[in-house]
Write a protein that holds these residues in place. Structure first.
Motif, PDB file in Angstrom:
ATOM      1  N   ASP A  73       0.835  -1.208   0.000  1.00  0.00           N
ATOM      2  CA  ASP A  73       0.000   0.000   0.000  1.00  0.00           C
ATOM      3  C   ASP A  73       0.866   1.253   0.000  1.00  0.00           C
ATOM      4  OD1 ASP A  73      -2.278  -1.540   0.059  1.00  0.00           O
ATOM      5  OD2 ASP A  73      -2.642  -1.276   2.211  1.00  0.00           O
ATOM      6  N   VAL A  74       1.895   1.259   0.849  1.00  0.00           N
ATOM      7  CA  VAL A  74       2.788   2.416   0.951  1.00  0.00           C
ATOM      8  C   VAL A  74       3.530   2.643  -0.359  1.00  0.00           C
ATOM      9  CG1 VAL A  74       4.900   3.286   2.060  1.00  0.00           C
ATOM     10  CG2 VAL A  74       3.086   2.260   3.451  1.00  0.00           C
ATOM     11  N   ILE A  75       4.054   1.568  -0.924  1.00  0.00           N
ATOM     12  CA  ILE A  75       4.821   1.679  -2.168  1.00  0.00           C
ATOM     13  C   ILE A  75       3.929   2.154  -3.312  1.00  0.00           C
ATOM     14  CG2 ILE A  75       6.076   0.343  -3.911  1.00  0.00           C
ATOM     15  CD1 ILE A  75       7.034  -1.440  -1.508  1.00  0.00           C
ATOM     16  N   MET A  76       2.726   1.604  -3.399  1.00  0.00           N
ATOM     17  CA  MET A  76       1.829   1.997  -4.479  1.00  0.00           C
ATOM     18  C   MET A  76       1.367   3.439  -4.327  1.00  0.00           C
ATOM     19  SD  MET A  76       1.745  -0.543  -6.516  1.00  0.00           S
ATOM     20  CE  MET A  76       0.471   0.122  -7.587  1.00  0.00           C
ATOM     21  N   LYS A  77       1.070   3.854  -3.097  1.00  0.00           N
ATOM     22  CA  LYS A  77       0.592   5.213  -2.859  1.00  0.00           C
ATOM     23  C   LYS A  77       1.642   6.246  -3.231  1.00  0.00           C
ATOM     24  CE  LYS A  77       0.476   6.893   1.323  1.00  0.00           C
ATOM     25  NZ  LYS A  77       0.116   7.148   2.744  1.00  0.00           N
ATOM     26  N   LYS A  78       2.883   5.955  -2.906  1.00  0.00           N
ATOM     27  CA  LYS A  78       3.939   6.932  -3.123  1.00  0.00           C
ATOM     28  C   LYS A  78       4.542   6.855  -4.518  1.00  0.00           C
ATOM     29  CE  LYS A  78       5.512   7.725   1.607  1.00  0.00           C
ATOM     30  NZ  LYS A  78       5.453   9.190   1.520  1.00  0.00           N
ATOM     31  N   TYR A  79       4.720   5.643  -5.027  1.00  0.00           N
ATOM     32  CA  TYR A  79       5.508   5.505  -6.248  1.00  0.00           C
ATOM     33  C   TYR A  79       4.854   4.678  -7.356  1.00  0.00           C
ATOM     34  CZ  TYR A  79       8.507   6.244  -2.207  1.00  0.00           C
ATOM     35  OH  TYR A  79       9.026   6.693  -1.030  1.00  0.00           O
ATOM     36  N   GLY A  80       3.794   3.949  -7.015  1.00  0.00           N
ATOM     37  CA  GLY A  80       3.216   2.999  -7.967  1.00  0.00           C
ATOM     38  C   GLY A  80       2.767   3.597  -9.270  1.00  0.00           C
ATOM     39  N   ALA A  81       2.017   4.700  -9.207  1.00  0.00           N
ATOM     40  CA  ALA A  81       1.477   5.303 -10.429  1.00  0.00           C
ATOM     41  C   ALA A  81       2.589   5.813 -11.333  1.00  0.00           C
ATOM     42  CB  ALA A  81       0.524   6.444 -10.064  1.00  0.00           C
ATOM     43  N   LYS A  82       3.615   6.386 -10.747  1.00  0.00           N
ATOM     44  CA  LYS A  82       4.709   6.959 -11.534  1.00  0.00           C
ATOM     45  C   LYS A  82       5.551   5.883 -12.211  1.00  0.00           C
ATOM     46  CE  LYS A  82       5.187  11.007  -8.503  1.00  0.00           C
ATOM     47  NZ  LYS A  82       6.076  11.718  -7.548  1.00  0.00           N
ATOM     48  N   LEU A  83       5.641   4.722 -11.570  1.00  0.00           N
ATOM     49  CA  LEU A  83       6.534   3.684 -12.081  1.00  0.00           C
ATOM     50  C   LEU A  83       5.805   2.505 -12.709  1.00  0.00           C
ATOM     51  CD1 LEU A  83       9.072   3.722  -9.116  1.00  0.00           C
ATOM     52  CD2 LEU A  83       9.380   4.712 -11.388  1.00  0.00           C
ATOM     53  N   GLY A  84       4.495   2.546 -12.736  1.00  0.00           N
ATOM     54  CA  GLY A  84       3.741   1.465 -13.354  1.00  0.00           C
ATOM     55  C   GLY A  84       3.760   0.177 -12.566  1.00  0.00           C
ATOM     56  N   LEU A  85       3.917   0.276 -11.233  1.00  0.00           N
ATOM     57  CA  LEU A  85       3.917  -0.918 -10.400  1.00  0.00           C
ATOM     58  C   LEU A  85       2.495  -1.471 -10.263  1.00  0.00           C
ATOM     59  CD1 LEU A  85       6.276   0.322  -7.525  1.00  0.00           C
ATOM     60  CD2 LEU A  85       6.910  -0.875  -9.636  1.00  0.00           C
ATOM     61  N   LYS A  86       2.407  -2.755  -9.924  1.00  0.00           N
ATOM     62  CA  LYS A  86       1.112  -3.398  -9.743  1.00  0.00           C
ATOM     63  C   LYS A  86       1.005  -3.904  -8.311  1.00  0.00           C
ATOM     64  CE  LYS A  86       0.853  -4.803 -14.591  1.00  0.00           C
ATOM     65  NZ  LYS A  86       0.758  -5.947 -15.538  1.00  0.00           N
ATOM     66  N   HIS A  87      -0.110  -3.566  -7.658  1.00  0.00           N
ATOM     67  CA  HIS A  87      -0.283  -3.852  -6.243  1.00  0.00           C
ATOM     68  C   HIS A  87      -0.117  -5.340  -5.928  1.00  0.00           C
ATOM     69  CE1 HIS A  87      -2.482  -4.208  -2.349  1.00  0.00           C
ATOM     70  NE2 HIS A  87      -1.922  -3.027  -2.132  1.00  0.00           N
ATOM     71  N   GLU A  88      -0.795  -6.189  -6.676  1.00  0.00           N
ATOM     72  CA  GLU A  88      -0.728  -7.629  -6.407  1.00  0.00           C
ATOM     73  C   GLU A  88       0.694  -8.156  -6.589  1.00  0.00           C
ATOM     74  OE1 GLU A  88      -2.735 -11.871  -7.864  1.00  0.00           O
ATOM     75  OE2 GLU A  88      -3.197 -10.010  -8.935  1.00  0.00           O
ATOM     76  N   GLU A  89       1.365  -7.661  -7.612  1.00  0.00           N
ATOM     77  CA  GLU A  89       2.738  -8.119  -7.857  1.00  0.00           C
ATOM     78  C   GLU A  89       3.657  -7.711  -6.718  1.00  0.00           C
ATOM     79  OE1 GLU A  89       6.283  -7.946 -11.225  1.00  0.00           O
ATOM     80  OE2 GLU A  89       4.466  -6.741 -11.481  1.00  0.00           O
ATOM     81  N   GLU A  90       3.474  -6.505  -6.172  1.00  0.00           N
ATOM     82  CA  GLU A  90       4.328  -6.059  -5.076  1.00  0.00           C
ATOM     83  C   GLU A  90       4.117  -6.911  -3.832  1.00  0.00           C
ATOM     84  OE1 GLU A  90       6.842  -3.880  -5.447  1.00  0.00           O
ATOM     85  OE2 GLU A  90       6.190  -4.026  -7.524  1.00  0.00           O
ATOM     86  N   ILE A  91       2.876  -7.293  -3.566  1.00  0.00           N
ATOM     87  CA  ILE A  91       2.595  -8.164  -2.419  1.00  0.00           C
ATOM     88  C   ILE A  91       3.256  -9.526  -2.614  1.00  0.00           C
ATOM     89  CG2 ILE A  91       0.793  -9.428  -1.177  1.00  0.00           C
ATOM     90  CD1 ILE A  91      -1.082  -7.096  -1.663  1.00  0.00           C
ATOM     91  N   LYS A  92       3.093 -10.092  -3.791  1.00  0.00           N
ATOM     92  CA  LYS A  92       3.655 -11.413  -4.063  1.00  0.00           C
ATOM     93  C   LYS A  92       5.181 -11.382  -4.102  1.00  0.00           C
ATOM     94  CE  LYS A  92      -0.302 -13.438  -6.523  1.00  0.00           C
ATOM     95  NZ  LYS A  92      -0.482 -14.507  -5.519  1.00  0.00           N
TER      96      LYS A  92
END
Length: 351
Positions: free
Chosen positions: A279-298
């Motif tokens: 959640d923290v990573i996506m909120k701060k950087y996810g949109a800018k870097l194209g990260l995916k929430h499920e992938e970051e958890i896994k």
């Protein structure tokens, strides 16, 4: 802003391994903006030694993601603030270097994905020390399909193995050390994309436990992971390192010690709650870097077992035991990199 992009299927740790060999990698995009737990620094001005008002600059090797979850929670959950630190994280990425910024006092500390980069710099005259092991166990592994698993080194014989150019030397050393008859193995050059395994063009591929298996799992493909570390080939990774100048300056050393204390707490929090980390990573950087929430958890779930080790429960995260140091020195020697115990110190961890 431009997003960092990497060649298709190029895992983040795989990219670092590849780039570390000096191979030419062409990747589009510009550098990611600085990520701060407050404060800014363009990476050109020297941070110097001393307390510097509690400001502390860290350079990471790759883009912000769950591989550095504990660092981001250290800032988000206030662990650095409780130590009186204002931490700035300078991101990495394609063609981004860490060691020069530490050796020239442009950051207070760096994280290198692989210890050989630091060891090589020291052999060339740099005054650096590794002060913590982000990963107690190397995530380098052989990845096979769960329906046709490669469970031991001997299982490699008679198999067709997908191997990257960067991983070939280490893979051959591993096989020879484990009594594998290399003449009975067919090596197939591949890139970092696990597609050849998914298509059953090879029986196993060289990879990282937090990369290709996660990518395949998200596509519904179950895999078996055989870590090299489980078969006598281990070395610490994601190493924290500082300049000797930092250790020799009492105020700078104290700031570095506080940073490591808070980073331990951040990683403990990350290991307790993978979703909060994502959640923290996506909120701060996810949109800018194209990260995916499920992938970051896994990815964090796959990464977590490599963060802890036999001594971390009693000594704390990042602790470099004598056994781990010896394993690392031996592992580096196996791939032609010289190092000795003087490269490592636990003094910022209470050792």
């Amino acid at each position: 802003m431009n997003h960092i992009s990497t060649p298709p299927g190029l895992g983040r740790r795989s990219f670092l391994r590849y780039a570390g060999t000096g191979a030419a990698v062409v990747a589009a995009g510009s550098a990611v903006p600085l990520l701060t737990g407050c404060g800014t620094n363009d990476g050109t001005a020297k941070v110097g030694t001393g307390s510097n008002g509690g400001k502390f600059a860290l350079k990471i090797a790759w883009i912000p993601n769950s591989e550095y979850a504990g660092i981001f929670l250290g800032a988000e959950d206030g662990f650095y603030a409780k130590q009186g630190l204002t931490v700035e994280v300078q991101p990495g990425g394609p063609n981004s270097t860490v060691i020069p910024l530490v050796t020239t006092d442009r950051v207070n500390m760096g994280i290198e994905a692989i210890p050989e980069n630091v060891a090589t710099a020291v052999a060339r005259g740099a005054k650096l020390k590794i002060v913590g092991a982000g990963l107690q166990k190397s995530p380098e592994c052989w990845v096979s399909l769960a329906s046709n698993p490669v469970k031991s080194p001997k299982d490699i014989e008679g198999k067709k193995l997908g191997i990257t150019l960067a991983g070939k030397n280490t893979a051959l050393v591993f096989m020879k050390r484990n009594g594998v008859d290399v003449s009975k193995v067919k090596l197939v050059p591949i890139q970092f994309d696990p597609a050849p395994l998914a298509a059953r063009e090879v029986d196993a591929i060289w990879g990282f436990a937090s990369s290709q298996p996660v990518s395949l799992a998200l596509r519904g493909i179950k895999t078996h992971v055989m870590p090299l570390a489980d078969f006598g080939f281990n070395r610490m990774q994601n190493v924290f390192f500082v300049s000797q100048k930092t250790l020799d300056d009492s105020a700078a050393r104290e700031n570095a010690r506080k940073f490591m204390t808070a980073s331990r707490q951040g990683w403990e929090a990350a290991l307790r709650d993978h979703k909060h980390s994502a959640d923290v990573i996506m909120k701060k950087y996810g949109a800018k870097l194209g990260l995916k929430h499920e992938e970051e958890i896994k990815t964090l779930a796959a990464f977590a077992p490599y963060v802890t080790g036999p001594d971390t429960e009693s000594k704390g995260l990042f602790w470099m035991s004598d056994a781990l140091i010896e394993q690392t020195i031996t592992g580096l020697s196996s791939i032609g990199i010289k190092a000795d115990k003087s490269l490592f110190t636990n003094e910022l961890l209470g050792g």
